[in-house]
Design an enzyme around this catalytic site. Structure first.
Site, PDB file in Angstrom:
ATOM      1  N   ALA A 255       0.800  -1.240   0.000  1.00  0.00           N
ATOM      2  CA  ALA A 255       0.000   0.000   0.000  1.00  0.00           C
ATOM      3  C   ALA A 255       0.827   1.282   0.000  1.00  0.00           C
ATOM      4  CB  ALA A 255      -0.993   0.039   1.162  1.00  0.00           C
ATOM      5  N   ALA A 256       2.145   1.181  -0.141  1.00  0.00           N
ATOM      6  CA  ALA A 256       2.948   2.403  -0.244  1.00  0.00           C
ATOM      7  C   ALA A 256       2.534   3.215  -1.469  1.00  0.00           C
ATOM      8  CB  ALA A 256       4.431   2.058  -0.308  1.00  0.00           C
ATOM      9  N   ASP A 258      -0.372   3.171  -2.815  1.00  0.00           N
ATOM     10  CA  ASP A 258      -1.711   3.713  -2.579  1.00  0.00           C
ATOM     11  C   ASP A 258      -1.645   4.958  -1.710  1.00  0.00           C
ATOM     12  OD1 ASP A 258      -2.736   1.584  -4.051  1.00  0.00           O
ATOM     13  OD2 ASP A 258      -2.992   0.336  -2.278  1.00  0.00           O
TER      14      ASP A 258
END
Length: 311
Positions: A255-256, A258
């Protein structure tokens, strides 16, 4: 980019329940390997980016589909708790999408995403959402975890309404060239850039080359993210800008991207210029890798500002 006044961030995309295991290494094929921890949280690139935009301070609106199963409340509650408008999150008679994520001790991951309820999103649902939201939204975030015909439909609607369109081309796959002139900002990482352009991206020079591939096809701004090497932006005027990496201790890279996308969109929606938006998004992405999990790792805007002040 679009000329819309500052407004909300509209996200059309996927939502999943993320099942994540953490272990010192990933198992070999056919091997059973004991892990260290497990999480079950809200995920999906679309939902994560909506949460990130909300935590960045934007009014975030999410359009997607969730199942009517035990994961429904996990999804709806997670989005609602982040302040995301879920008026157009539709419950369908199917299972909620699932992402099975494995993370090793270095923080690297692999992911199998099963769309399930996400496959029920329709053009009619997207049109209804645009009817309600387009006039007061200024940026649309899109990804590739829903059927491509629907991504294209949403992008066309966004262009018609003057929204700035940001495409996070993940998971990367071959796309029809008609998409590129509709994109204001494309944000592939080095792997996605290679898969889409055929150009191996290994350093700044090759990142500029890959970015130019997108611009040659009509994209207005191409931003190639290079993980530990920062990112490279190339614009239609030929200017190439390198944004240096921010050094942090990597725990989990899930999720970096995101976090980056959500903060980028929120910053643009608030009226920031592109360079300032990228700098803020880079800090959010860096902070996200310091925590485990997808949505739990997405930082609040106060955390990002403290981090930036301490750099």
């Amino acid at each position: 980019m679009g000329e819309a006044a500052p407004g909300a961030v509209l996200v059309v995309g996927s939502v999943t329940a993320d099942v994540t295991t953490f272990s010192s290494r990933l198992p070999e094929p056919g091997e059973t390997f004991l892990g260290d921890a497990f999480t079950l949280v809200l995920g999906g690139k679309g939902a994560n980016q909506a949460v990130a935009a909300g935590r960045a301070g934007a009014e975030a609106r999410f359009v997607g589909c969730v199942g009517t199963d035990l994961f429904q409340e996990l999804v709806t509650g997670g989005l609602r708790d982040a302040g995301v408008d879920i008026t157009h999150l539709r419950a369908v008679d199917d299972q909620t999408g699932i992402a099975h994520i494995r993370v090793d001790a270095a923080g690297e991951n692999d992911i199998v995403m099963v769309p399930l309820a996400n496959a029920h999103l329709s053009k009619e649902q997207i049109d209804t959402a645009f009817g309600d939201f387009a006039a007061t939204s200024s940026v649309m975030l899109s990804q590739l975890e829903i059927p491509f015909t629907l991504t294209m439909h949403a992008i066309r609607r966004a262009q018609e309404h003057g929204l700035t369109v940001v495409l996070d081309p993940a998971p990367a796959h071959e796309l029809d060239d008609e998409i590129w002139p509709l994109i204001d900002i494309v944000t592939p990482n080095e792997t996605e850039a290679r898969l889409l352009t055929g150009i191996p991206v290994t350093d700044r020079a090759s990142a500029v080359q890959a970015a130019q591939w997108f611009l040659d096809r009509g994209v207005k701004n191409a931003l190639i993210t290079l993980a530990s090497e920062g990112s490279v932006l190339v614009t239609t005027d030929g200017e190439a800008t390198h944004f240096p990496p921010l050094r942090v201790d990597v725990v989990d890279t899930t999720a970096a991207g995101d976090a980056f996308a959500g903060f980028l969109a929120a910053s643009l929606a608030s009226g920031s210029d592109l360079h300032a938006a990228i700098e803020r998004a880079s800090a959010a992405g860096a902070l996200a890798v310091t925590k485990r999990g997808a949505s739990p790792s997405l930082p609040m805007h106060e955390e990002v500002e403290r981090f930036r002040q301490g750099i």
